[in-house]
Design an enzyme around this catalytic site. Sequence first.
Site, PDB file in Angstrom:
ATOM      1  N   THR A   1     106.176 158.409  52.635  1.00 50.50           N
ATOM      2  CA  THR A   1     105.541 157.212  53.197  1.00 50.50           C
ATOM      3  C   THR A   1     104.935 156.287  52.146  1.00 50.50           C
ATOM      4  O   THR A   1     104.225 155.343  52.497  1.00 50.50           O
ATOM      5  CB  THR A   1     104.429 157.641  54.171  1.00 50.50           C
ATOM      6  OG1 THR A   1     103.493 158.480  53.461  1.00 50.50           O
ATOM      7  CG2 THR A   1     104.995 158.438  55.339  1.00 50.50           C
ATOM      8  N   GLU A   2     105.203 156.537  50.885  1.00 54.46           N
ATOM      9  CA  GLU A   2     104.516 155.817  49.812  1.00 54.46           C
ATOM     10  C   GLU A   2     104.606 154.298  49.935  1.00 54.46           C
ATOM     11  O   GLU A   2     103.638 153.577  49.661  1.00 54.46           O
ATOM     12  CB  GLU A   2     105.064 156.263  48.450  1.00 54.46           C
ATOM     13  CG  GLU A   2     104.590 157.634  47.995  1.00 54.46           C
ATOM     14  CD  GLU A   2     105.460 158.771  48.494  1.00 54.46           C
ATOM     15  OE1 GLU A   2     105.360 159.876  47.943  1.00 54.46           O
ATOM     16  OE2 GLU A   2     106.246 158.561  49.452  1.00 54.46           O
ATOM     17  N   VAL A   3     105.782 153.772  50.330  1.00 56.18           N
ATOM     18  CA  VAL A   3     105.954 152.314  50.370  1.00 56.18           C
ATOM     19  C   VAL A   3     105.037 151.648  51.385  1.00 56.18           C
ATOM     20  O   VAL A   3     104.775 150.443  51.287  1.00 56.18           O
ATOM     21  CB  VAL A   3     107.421 151.929  50.669  1.00 56.18           C
ATOM     22  CG1 VAL A   3     108.328 152.340  49.518  1.00 56.18           C
ATOM     23  CG2 VAL A   3     107.894 152.524  51.988  1.00 56.18           C
ATOM     24  N   LYS A   4     104.548 152.402  52.343  1.00 56.72           N
ATOM     25  CA  LYS A   4     103.705 151.810  53.379  1.00 56.72           C
ATOM     26  C   LYS A   4     102.338 151.380  52.854  1.00 56.72           C
ATOM     27  O   LYS A   4     101.663 150.567  53.489  1.00 56.72           O
ATOM     28  CB  LYS A   4     103.537 152.788  54.549  1.00 56.72           C
ATOM     29  CG  LYS A   4     104.821 152.987  55.345  1.00 56.72           C
ATOM     30  CD  LYS A   4     104.587 153.843  56.563  1.00 56.72           C
ATOM     31  CE  LYS A   4     105.842 153.945  57.410  1.00 56.72           C
ATOM     32  NZ  LYS A   4     106.240 152.652  58.011  1.00 56.72           N
TER      33      LYS A   4
ATOM     34  N   PHE B   1     102.695 152.227  47.182  1.00 60.99           N
ATOM     35  CA  PHE B   1     103.133 153.184  46.161  1.00 60.99           C
ATOM     36  C   PHE B   1     104.655 153.214  46.100  1.00 60.99           C
ATOM     37  O   PHE B   1     105.344 152.570  46.894  1.00 60.99           O
ATOM     38  CB  PHE B   1     102.609 154.587  46.480  1.00 60.99           C
ATOM     39  CG  PHE B   1     101.306 154.925  45.807  1.00 60.99           C
ATOM     40  CD1 PHE B   1     101.268 155.213  44.453  1.00 60.99           C
ATOM     41  CD2 PHE B   1     100.124 154.969  46.532  1.00 60.99           C
ATOM     42  CE1 PHE B   1     100.062 155.536  43.834  1.00 60.99           C
ATOM     43  CE2 PHE B   1      98.917 155.285  45.926  1.00 60.99           C
ATOM     44  CZ  PHE B   1      98.890 155.573  44.573  1.00 60.99           C
TER      45      PHE B   1
END
EC number: 4.2.1.17
Length: 253
Positions: A130-133, A136
């Site tokens: 989920t980093e892009v949320k 990241f």
Amino acid sequence: MVQVEKGHVAVVFLNDPERRNPLSPEMALSLLQALDDLEADPGVRAVVLTGRGKAFSAGADLAFLERVTELGAEENYRHSLSLMRLFHRVYTYPKPTVAAVNGPAVAGGAGLALACDLVVMDEEARLGYTEVKIGFVAALVSVILVRAVGEKAAKDLLLTGRLVEAREAKALGLVNRIAPPGKALEEAKALAEEVAKNAPTSLRLTKELLLALPGMGLEDGFRLAALANAWVRETGDLKEGIRAFFEKRPPRF
């Protein structure tokens, strides 16, 4: 930050359940130390990783997230290197590893599970990168994710940051087995026991081959396989295995 139950199959618990077992710098160091200790113990044939409480690992440490943008480049790089060492250590660990995903596995937590050789997932758990949320990038995870599921599936997971349920995770190749609710650890230990019955030398060499082959051409891959095939014939494990076969008894590796 971790608890270890030693045995033929050792179990390493991420032990920060109140915070959903985040991969803090302290957790990463504790995991690395535990893995070093278990590798040095000849009585340990396989390792299971799981989380205490309701989560496997929620990924980043929230306290760390609050100050991450205020850290200097050197400290941020140092933290990234600690996570890199952890993922690399688990992915290349000489003994078989099984992740018991007992609850949510998010971001780096999902990456830690993926780094294990085998993954057993609770049918009610979910996992995702989920980093892009939150701005990241799942940089370290991407190295092993693309090897596991291929480019298109990796892009789907990393660019959307979506969470997937156990059935889809298995279909994608992120997990090997789905366990009934509350049974992930039990089934992961049973799977690890099944693997641990096999010849340690054969297991280690198989893992080394599978690490090396994706980066090799066809001819080089076959040559490496032939060398491995020749080398293993001189090992004590093979001699014991053949002897046990003809004596109609279980091998004593």
